[in-house]
Design a protein around this motif. Structure first.
Motif, PDB file in Angstrom:
ATOM      1  N   ALA A 157       0.842  -1.194   0.000  1.00 45.01           N
ATOM      2  CA  ALA A 157       0.000   0.000   0.000  1.00 45.01           C
ATOM      3  C   ALA A 157       0.876   1.243   0.000  1.00 45.01           C
ATOM      4  O   ALA A 157       1.806   1.352   0.817  1.00 45.01           O
ATOM      5  N   PRO A 158       0.631   2.195  -0.923  1.00 43.92           N
ATOM      6  CA  PRO A 158       1.456   3.402  -0.950  1.00 43.92           C
ATOM      7  C   PRO A 158       1.133   4.309   0.224  1.00 43.92           C
ATOM      8  O   PRO A 158       0.016   4.257   0.773  1.00 43.92           O
ATOM      9  N   PRO A 159       2.078   5.150   0.650  1.00 42.79           N
ATOM     10  CA  PRO A 159       1.777   6.091   1.736  1.00 42.79           C
ATOM     11  C   PRO A 159       0.756   7.125   1.276  1.00 42.79           C
ATOM     12  O   PRO A 159       0.609   7.393   0.081  1.00 42.79           O
ATOM     13  N   GLN A 160       0.050   7.701   2.230  1.00 41.13           N
ATOM     14  CA  GLN A 160      -0.944   8.729   1.942  1.00 41.13           C
ATOM     15  C   GLN A 160      -0.322  10.117   2.034  1.00 41.13           C
ATOM     16  O   GLN A 160       0.598  10.349   2.819  1.00 41.13           O
ATOM     17  N   HIS A 205       7.897   8.150  -3.642  1.00 39.90           N
ATOM     18  CA  HIS A 205       7.218   7.192  -2.772  1.00 39.90           C
ATOM     19  C   HIS A 205       6.291   6.251  -3.531  1.00 39.90           C
ATOM     20  O   HIS A 205       6.073   5.120  -3.089  1.00 39.90           O
ATOM     21  N   ALA A 206       5.717   6.705  -4.632  1.00 36.24           N
ATOM     22  CA  ALA A 206       4.816   5.869  -5.437  1.00 36.24           C
ATOM     23  C   ALA A 206       4.812   6.419  -6.857  1.00 36.24           C
ATOM     24  O   ALA A 206       4.953   7.622  -7.062  1.00 36.24           O
ATOM     25  N   ASP A 240      -5.923   9.214  -5.836  1.00 34.88           N
ATOM     26  CA  ASP A 240      -6.404   8.406  -4.709  1.00 34.88           C
ATOM     27  C   ASP A 240      -5.761   8.845  -3.393  1.00 34.88           C
ATOM     28  O   ASP A 240      -5.758   8.098  -2.420  1.00 34.88           O
ATOM     29  N   ASN A 241      -5.211  10.055  -3.389  1.00 32.63           N
ATOM     30  CA  ASN A 241      -4.565  10.663  -2.217  1.00 32.63           C
ATOM     31  C   ASN A 241      -3.242   9.994  -1.852  1.00 32.63           C
ATOM     32  O   ASN A 241      -2.693  10.241  -0.784  1.00 32.63           O
ATOM     33  N   ARG A 242      -2.691   9.153  -2.736  1.00 29.63           N
ATOM     34  CA  ARG A 242      -1.399   8.561  -2.416  1.00 29.63           C
ATOM     35  C   ARG A 242      -0.297   9.609  -2.600  1.00 29.63           C
ATOM     36  O   ARG A 242      -0.392  10.520  -3.419  1.00 29.63           O
ATOM     37  N   LEU A 243       0.752   9.443  -1.807  1.00 25.75           N
ATOM     38  CA  LEU A 243       1.912  10.330  -1.879  1.00 25.75           C
ATOM     39  C   LEU A 243       2.861   9.798  -2.945  1.00 25.75           C
ATOM     40  O   LEU A 243       3.416   8.705  -2.800  1.00 25.75           O
ATOM     41  N   CYS A 244       3.050  10.565  -4.020  1.00 28.14           N
ATOM     42  CA  CYS A 244       3.944  10.135  -5.100  1.00 28.14           C
ATOM     43  C   CYS A 244       5.368  10.648  -4.901  1.00 28.14           C
ATOM     44  O   CYS A 244       6.333   9.929  -5.168  1.00 28.14           O
ATOM     45  N   ARG A 260       0.533  14.670  -5.150  1.00 28.78           N
ATOM     46  CA  ARG A 260      -0.531  13.793  -4.669  1.00 28.78           C
ATOM     47  C   ARG A 260      -1.255  13.166  -5.850  1.00 28.78           C
ATOM     48  O   ARG A 260      -1.605  13.853  -6.820  1.00 28.78           O
TER      49      ARG A 260
END
Length: 267
Positions: free
Chosen positions: A153-156, A232-233, A256-260, A253
């Protein structure tokens, strides 16, 4: 210590203003592009110091094959994990520059998805004998994804209030940025390879392109003396993104609100 640590090589580039103008246009920047003698925007040196190799010297991913300067650590997938930059003096268009690259560190460890290898390169860029930029580039190498294996799961992204700027990417933008930086990595333009071999959902937006956009945003507040960023993603070309800024911190961002990517600017 790995035997490759301490290896160096130096590349000279004429810093052709035409490349800066092309990158300026590709990024849809306002105003006139840098002309001969003008300072380059931060990170525009990515359009210079090409490592042009014949096809026989390339790996399966389109990058120069590992095992020459960068050691072969037995892992096929290459990613730019992050970097740190110190801006000592402006690089100027049209003035020859020398970049000395040193393999500063090589390490290996076991990660959540299998073995990982890390290589840190230090680039010192000088013009007229003056050091202008010091850049540390962190590369990570990993195995091919196993079929059907779950992805971590990627960080938010941070929840704090921030200035937000929408971003959009396209295959044309990714292709032009690849061409200008002479980045042959197929994940950025070969959708079948990106999906079928490396397991991505689409074309991958370049980490340095995300960092470039954040640097340009931060530089609007004043000249940068330093900048750090960490991926991060991955971000796909089909996804809308948001560039967020809160004080010295910036991040990208996903929808899906993931931290890239997370970054910090130093003025």
């Amino acid at each position: 210590m790995h035997p490759a640590q301490g290896k160096t090589r130096t590349t000279r580039d004429l810093m052709d203003p035409a490349r800066a103008a092309a990158l300026h246009a590709t990024l849809a920047l306002a105003g006139a592009p840098p002309g001969p003698g003008d300072p380059l925007p931060p990170f525009f040196h990515q359009a210079h110091f090409w490592d042009a190799r014949p096809p026989a010297d390339l790996g399966r991913d389109g990058h120069p094959a590992i095992g020459d300067f960068i050691p072969d650590l037995g892992l096929p997938r290459r990613m730019w994990a992050g970097g740190r930059l110190a801006f000592h003096a402006p690089l100027r268009a049209g003035i020859p520059a020398d970049r000395t690259t040193t393999i500063q560190a090589v390490s290996q460890k076991q990660g959540r998805t299998g073995p990982l290898a890390f290589v840190t390169l230090r680039h010192d860029i000088a013009q007229n004998g003056q050091l202008c930029v010091t850049e540390h580039q962190d590369l990570v190498y990993r195995q091919d994804p196993a079929a059907g294996a779950p992805r971590p799961a990627p960080p938010q992204a941070p929840a704090e209030g921030a200035e937000e700027t929408p971003l959009a990417f396209s295959p044309t933008l990714l292709f032009r940025y690849s061409a200008l930086t002479f980045n042959g990595h197929r994940i950025h333009y070969d959708r079948d390879y990106a999906r079928g071999v490396e397991g991505y959902a689409g074309l991958v937006v370049h980490g340095p392109l995300l960092a470039q956009l954040m640097m340009l945003h931060a530089a609007r507040r004043g000249p940068l003396t330093g900048f750090t960023f960490r991926a991060h993603a991955p971000m796909m070309d089909t996804e809308p993104a948001t560039l967020c800024a809160a004080g010295p911190r910036l991040w990208i961002r996903g929808p899906d609100n993931r931290l890239c990517m997370m970054a910090e600017a130093i003025h």
